[in-house]
Design an enzyme around this catalytic site. Structure first.
Site, short mmCIF file in Angstrom:
data_model
loop_
_atom_site.label_atom_id
_atom_site.label_comp_id
_atom_site.label_asym_id
_atom_site.label_seq_id
_atom_site.Cartn_x
_atom_site.Cartn_y
_atom_site.Cartn_z
N LYS A 191 28.27 -34.80 -43.87
CA LYS A 191 27.75 -35.14 -45.34
C LYS A 191 27.44 -33.79 -46.25
CE LYS A 191 25.49 -38.98 -43.53
NZ LYS A 191 24.12 -39.69 -42.80
N ASP A 210 19.59 -43.37 -49.04
CA ASP A 210 19.85 -44.35 -48.06
C ASP A 210 19.57 -45.73 -48.41
OD1 ASP A 210 21.43 -43.42 -45.97
OD2 ASP A 210 19.82 -42.78 -44.74
N GLN A 242 18.07 -38.33 -41.35
CA GLN A 242 19.11 -38.81 -40.49
C GLN A 242 18.59 -39.64 -39.32
OE1 GLN A 242 22.47 -38.60 -40.79
NE2 GLN A 242 22.44 -40.01 -39.15
#
Ligand code: NAD
Length: 296
Positions: A54, A121, A98
């Site tokens: 990422k 997200d 994460q």
């Protein structure tokens, strides 16, 4: 019939190109550089790989990447303090914590502490609610990537019968909402669904997000259907490690009209959509027009 292969790797490259073009314009015309902060708690090897990837792709499209690596025994209060700091940092437009988090941390609490407009997200309860009610939201990256590929292949999805196999919060449920938003007739199937083969046989669009290697055989697929395989399963075959999807690619490709491979299908689209969400969040934060084709 040999299915058309939907090349997620190539499509993800075009999404990244669009993002990079928009980032360049933001810099040139407004002196703004979008920033994505990724928070990693602990040393889960798969998470470390994702976070590295990422960060690399964020920089490649010209955005700022901020990485916060915290010890596995970080307290909830300390993690909340990191998120709070990022929420209030104007150079950070997207925040991603994460998952999975170590067991002593409450994932829902942490995710819901992210400012919804920076929740790239799309897991914050506000974004889930906005998506469910058809309002502008941050959309979870994997289903957004699936939707982009479906729209690119079909143009309009209106009136199509779609079956989503899997009801997780990160893939199945938001995928179903997005397909509904594009006027599909949507069925969500799951581990308790009766006669799954018959349910899948009705579908013009099948999205498989289960996590069981090759569980969908070709004879469940309607002739000409479009198959989006979200599953990523590591298996051993002929003494070699291999990645396979939730769909038996070889037999499904004989009946489907189009199908995503694993690897090289949905996988590469996920990070591309994370970058897309970050540039979208940056535009919204600055009251600027959003890039076209990068949101739901
Ligand atoms: P999950 O475990 O949270 O959910 C799986 C879902 O499958 C559940 O809702 C369950 O009801 C359903 N299910 C289980 N057994 C079933 C059965 N026999 N028949 C029908 N449904 C059944 O998984 P997830 O997080 O949604 O991920 C699903 C898969 O997608 C995994 O392989 C994961 O690795 C992959 N994934 C890929 C990406 C990507 O970027 N390509 C992103 C996220 C997840």
């Amino acid at each position: 019939m040999a299915a058309n292969i939907i090349d997620g790797k190539a499509f993800a490259a075009t999404v990244r190109e669009k993002v990079a073009g928009h980032v360049a314009r933001l810099k040139e015309e407004h002196d703004i550089t979008p920033g994505l902060a990724v928070v990693l708690v602990g040393e889960d090897p798969a998470s470390q790989v994702y976070v590295r990837s990422k960060g690399k792709q964020t920089v490649e499209v010209g955005m700022n990447s901020f990485e916060h690596k915290l010890d596995a025994d970080t307290s909830e209060a300390d993690l909340l303090a990191v998120v709070d700091k990022l929420n209030n940092d104007p150079t950070v437009h997207g925040i991603l914590v994460q998952l999975p988090l170590p067991g002593h941390l409450n994932e829902d609490l942490i995710i819901n502490s992210i400012a919804p407009e920076k929740d790239v997200d799309g897991f914050h309860i506000s974004n889930v609610g906005l998506l469910g009610t058809g309002q502008k939201s941050m959309v979870p990256c994997t289903p957004l990537g699936c939707l982009m590929m479906l729209r690119d292949y079909h143009g309009s999805l209106s009136g199509m019968d779609a079956v989503v196999i899997g009801r997780s919060n990160i893939v199945g449920k938001p995928m179903a909402q997005l397909l509904l938003g594009d006027s599909c007739t949507v069925t969500i199937a799951h581990s308790r669904t009766k006669d799954l083969p018959e349910v899948v046989r009705r579908a013009d669009i099948v999205v498989a997000a289960v996590g069981r290697p090759e569980m969908v055989p070709g004879d469940w697929i309607k002739e000409g259907a479009t198959v989006i395989d979200v599953g990523i399963n590591r298996i051993e075959r002929d003494g070699k490690n291999k990645l396979v999807g939730d769909v038996d690619f070889a037999s499904a490709a004989e009946r489907a009209g189009a199908i995503t491979p694993v690897p090289g299908g949905v996988g590469p689209m996920t990070i591309a959509c994370l970058l897309a969400n970050t540039v979208t969040a940056c535009c919204r934060a600055n009251g600027l027009a959003e890039p076209e084709g990068l949101t739901a």
